[in-house]
Design a protein around this motif. Structure first.
Motif, PDB file in Angstrom:
ATOM      1  N   VAL A 264       0.816  -1.205   0.155  1.00 40.78           N
ATOM      2  CA  VAL A 264       0.096   0.091  -0.096  1.00 40.78           C
ATOM      3  C   VAL A 264       0.852   1.268   0.016  1.00 40.78           C
ATOM      4  CG1 VAL A 264      -1.868  -1.228   1.323  1.00 40.78           C
ATOM      5  CG2 VAL A 264      -0.229   0.176   2.507  1.00 40.78           C
ATOM      6  N   PRO A 265       0.403   2.181  -0.546  1.00 38.96           N
ATOM      7  CA  PRO A 265       1.172   3.539  -0.534  1.00 38.96           C
ATOM      8  C   PRO A 265       1.221   4.109   0.954  1.00 38.96           C
ATOM      9  CG  PRO A 265      -0.567   3.873  -2.178  1.00 38.96           C
ATOM     10  CD  PRO A 265      -0.896   2.437  -1.218  1.00 38.96           C
ATOM     11  N   PRO A 266       2.224   4.960   1.117  1.00 35.93           N
ATOM     12  CA  PRO A 266       2.563   5.489   2.610  1.00 35.93           C
ATOM     13  C   PRO A 266       1.407   6.223   3.048  1.00 35.93           C
ATOM     14  CG  PRO A 266       4.434   6.050   1.296  1.00 35.93           C
ATOM     15  CD  PRO A 266       3.494   5.336   0.140  1.00 35.93           C
ATOM     16  N   SER A 267       0.557   6.964   2.150  1.00 32.41           N
ATOM     17  CA  SER A 267      -0.688   7.618   2.748  1.00 32.41           C
ATOM     18  C   SER A 267      -1.577   6.430   3.356  1.00 32.41           C
ATOM     19  CB  SER A 267      -1.225   8.350   1.730  1.00 32.41           C
ATOM     20  OG  SER A 267      -2.687   8.963   1.981  1.00 32.41           O
ATOM     21  N   THR A 268      -1.852   5.474   2.553  1.00 33.98           N
ATOM     22  CA  THR A 268      -2.757   4.464   3.166  1.00 33.98           C
ATOM     23  C   THR A 268      -2.281   3.814   4.548  1.00 33.98           C
ATOM     24  OG1 THR A 268      -3.440   3.736   0.962  1.00 33.98           O
ATOM     25  CG2 THR A 268      -3.908   2.192   2.770  1.00 33.98           C
ATOM     26  N   LEU A 269      -0.985   3.638   4.644  1.00 29.00           N
ATOM     27  CA  LEU A 269      -0.544   2.948   5.713  1.00 29.00           C
ATOM     28  C   LEU A 269      -0.389   3.852   6.900  1.00 29.00           C
ATOM     29  CD1 LEU A 269       1.240   0.479   6.628  1.00 29.00           C
ATOM     30  CD2 LEU A 269       3.252   1.808   6.486  1.00 29.00           C
ATOM     31  N   ARG A 270      -0.376   5.088   6.666  1.00 30.37           N
ATOM     32  CA  ARG A 270      -0.673   6.214   7.634  1.00 30.37           C
ATOM     33  C   ARG A 270      -1.840   6.202   8.387  1.00 30.37           C
ATOM     34  NH1 ARG A 270       2.971   9.107   4.522  1.00 30.37           N
ATOM     35  NH2 ARG A 270       1.270  10.358   3.673  1.00 30.37           N
ATOM     36  N   PHE A 271      -2.665   5.968   7.328  1.00 30.86           N
ATOM     37  CA  PHE A 271      -4.115   6.604   7.975  1.00 30.86           C
ATOM     38  C   PHE A 271      -4.800   5.219   8.721  1.00 30.86           C
ATOM     39  CE2 PHE A 271      -8.477   5.062   7.511  1.00 30.86           C
ATOM     40  CZ  PHE A 271      -9.213   6.082   8.022  1.00 30.86           C
ATOM     41  N   PHE A 272      -4.246   3.832   8.442  1.00 29.54           N
ATOM     42  CA  PHE A 272      -4.582   2.873   9.115  1.00 29.54           C
ATOM     43  C   PHE A 272      -3.820   2.676  10.432  1.00 29.54           C
ATOM     44  CE2 PHE A 272      -6.401   1.591   5.158  1.00 29.54           C
ATOM     45  CZ  PHE A 272      -7.811   1.509   5.529  1.00 29.54           C
ATOM     46  N   GLN A 273      -2.662   3.380  10.760  1.00 32.02           N
ATOM     47  CA  GLN A 273      -1.868   3.384  11.852  1.00 32.02           C
ATOM     48  C   GLN A 273      -2.299   4.635  12.737  1.00 32.02           C
ATOM     49  OE1 GLN A 273       2.092   3.422  10.089  1.00 32.02           O
ATOM     50  NE2 GLN A 273       2.175   1.233  11.013  1.00 32.02           N
ATOM     51  N   SER A 274      -3.305   5.596  12.318  1.00 33.17           N
ATOM     52  CA  SER A 274      -3.937   6.769  12.864  1.00 33.17           C
ATOM     53  C   SER A 274      -4.912   5.963  13.842  1.00 33.17           C
ATOM     54  CB  SER A 274      -4.451   7.509  12.282  1.00 33.17           C
ATOM     55  OG  SER A 274      -5.593   7.093  11.534  1.00 33.17           O
ATOM     56  N   PRO A 275      -5.374   6.784  14.833  1.00 36.03           N
ATOM     57  CA  PRO A 275      -6.455   6.563  15.720  1.00 36.03           C
ATOM     58  C   PRO A 275      -7.714   6.132  14.784  1.00 36.03           C
ATOM     59  CG  PRO A 275      -5.298   8.252  16.759  1.00 36.03           C
ATOM     60  CD  PRO A 275      -4.725   8.093  15.456  1.00 36.03           C
ATOM     61  N   GLU A 276      -8.205   6.978  13.893  1.00 41.35           N
ATOM     62  CA  GLU A 276      -9.308   6.813  13.060  1.00 41.35           C
ATOM     63  C   GLU A 276      -9.147   5.502  12.167  1.00 41.35           C
ATOM     64  OE1 GLU A 276     -11.610   8.851   9.591  1.00 41.35           O
ATOM     65  OE2 GLU A 276     -10.018   9.681  10.154  1.00 41.35           O
TER      66      GLU A 276
END
Length: 347
Positions: A318-330
């Motif tokens: 997955v791209p970094p943006s996708t990875l960052r999102f799923f590692q966020s609280p949301e």
């Protein structure tokens, strides 16, 4: 004879069996996606007619054969439609056999498309599809070579990025239609956000929601079909016919899809699109799937890794943006909900 409309609870085995028996007597099957069911009962408490819904689609509608033609469905349909309206669903849809379509037209539904002289797709909004086409045209008309992708992105992976990259490079303008039905594991608002974040640097793309017209296989009702391949074939044919109308309205001459080495469903879907689109001036391009270590990248693999919270393997597909999102609280809340899903494979 007097009749009474009552809600039916399908988690009650006896009530469920009554519905199954009535549907099967009319050569129908109970749909796997139902959230509301009503029945019309006679004085002996025998089920005379039934009608169900899933979100904004009405389905599993039948009258006992001996009572057909006696006008039993209108009060039942009125109750079901009122229930949908109370839940906020006002634009309603029905998929039905061709021979049943006139009845629903008399109830205020309008045909959108008829497929293979078998299936009719109707809605209760007059000229609703035509208005959708006009709304697409108002966002901008483009000259030159115009292409399109229809994307669920559940979630957005490097494979999705590769498909967009290849398509955007091949055309002067690319319409990216995002499947907006919220039947996927990842909510639409998240899928839309990640699609746009990961493709915003392409300057020849415009983004559009499919609304209820380019359909999602998760909500396509197959209760009137005998087998799954027949359902897939009709769904693909329906999607092709609707897409052809969109393509003609927007001067689209190319559609791009990823190849499908794993899914029988998507593979058959692609073959039917290939058979349908070229005759109407739309060339279908099947783009080879992007791979990681020789394995084709898929959204279902990404969902499995999300369930496992295997961030290292997920980062490879997955791209970094996708990875960052799923590692966020949301994103973490979505990950926790995914862990409750037994079958993560969803087409």
């Amino acid at each position: 004879m007097t009749y009474q409309v009552r809600k039916i609870f399908l988690n009650d085995p006896q009530q469920r069996q009554q519905v199954i028996d009535l549907l099967e007597s009319d050569d129908l099957h109970i749909d796997s996606c139902l959230d509301t069911t009503y029945g019309l009962f006679d004085e002996a408490d025998t089920l005379a007619a039934t009608a169900s819904a899933f979100k904004n689609t009405l389905r599993c509608i039948a009258v006992r054969k001996a009572l057909q033609g006696e006008g039993l469905l209108p009060p039942l349909m009125s109750e079901l439609i009122a229930d949908r309206n109370e839940r906020g669903f006002f634009n309603l849809f029905i998929y039905t056999k061709r021979e049943a379509a006139p009845f629903f037209e008399r109830l205020g539904f309008y045909p959108i498309v008829t497929v293979a002289d078998t299936l009719v797709f109707l809605e209760n909004k007059k000229n609703g599809f035509e208005k959708y086409l006009v709304s697409l045209q108002k966002t901008g008309m483009y000259s030159g070579t115009v292409g399109a992708i229809v994307m669920n992105a559940n979630p957005f992976t490097i494979g999705h990025y590769y498909l967009v990259e290849q398509a955007a490079a091949a055309v002067d303008h690319l319409y990216l239609f995002m499947v907006s039905d919220d039947a996927s594991a990842i909510p639409f608002a998240v899928r839309e956000r990640l699609i746009k974040e990961n493709t915003a640097h392409f300057k020849n793309i415009s983004y559009h929601r499919t609304q209820d017209y380019l359909i999602s296989s998760a909500t396509f009702p197959a209760y009137f079909l005998r087998d799954s391949d027949e359902a897939i074939a009709l769904q693909a044919a329906l999607d092709a016919d609707i897409f052809i109308a969109i393509a003609h309205a927007l001067n689209i001459t190319h559609r791009f899809v990823g190849d499908e080495p794993f899914s029988h469903v998507t593979g058959l879907y692609n073959r039917i699109l290939q058979d349908s689109l070229p005759a109407h001036g739309v060339q279908l391009h099947v783009i080879p799937r992007k791979t990681e270590n020789g394995v084709p990248i898929s959204a279902s693999a990404a969902r499995r890794l999300l369930q496992q919270e295997d961030w290292t393997k997920l980062a490879a597909i997955v791209p970094p943006s996708t990875l960052r999102f799923f590692q966020s609280p949301e994103g973490g809340r979505i990950v926790q909900s995914l862990k409750q899903v037994k079958d993560i494979t969803h087409y």
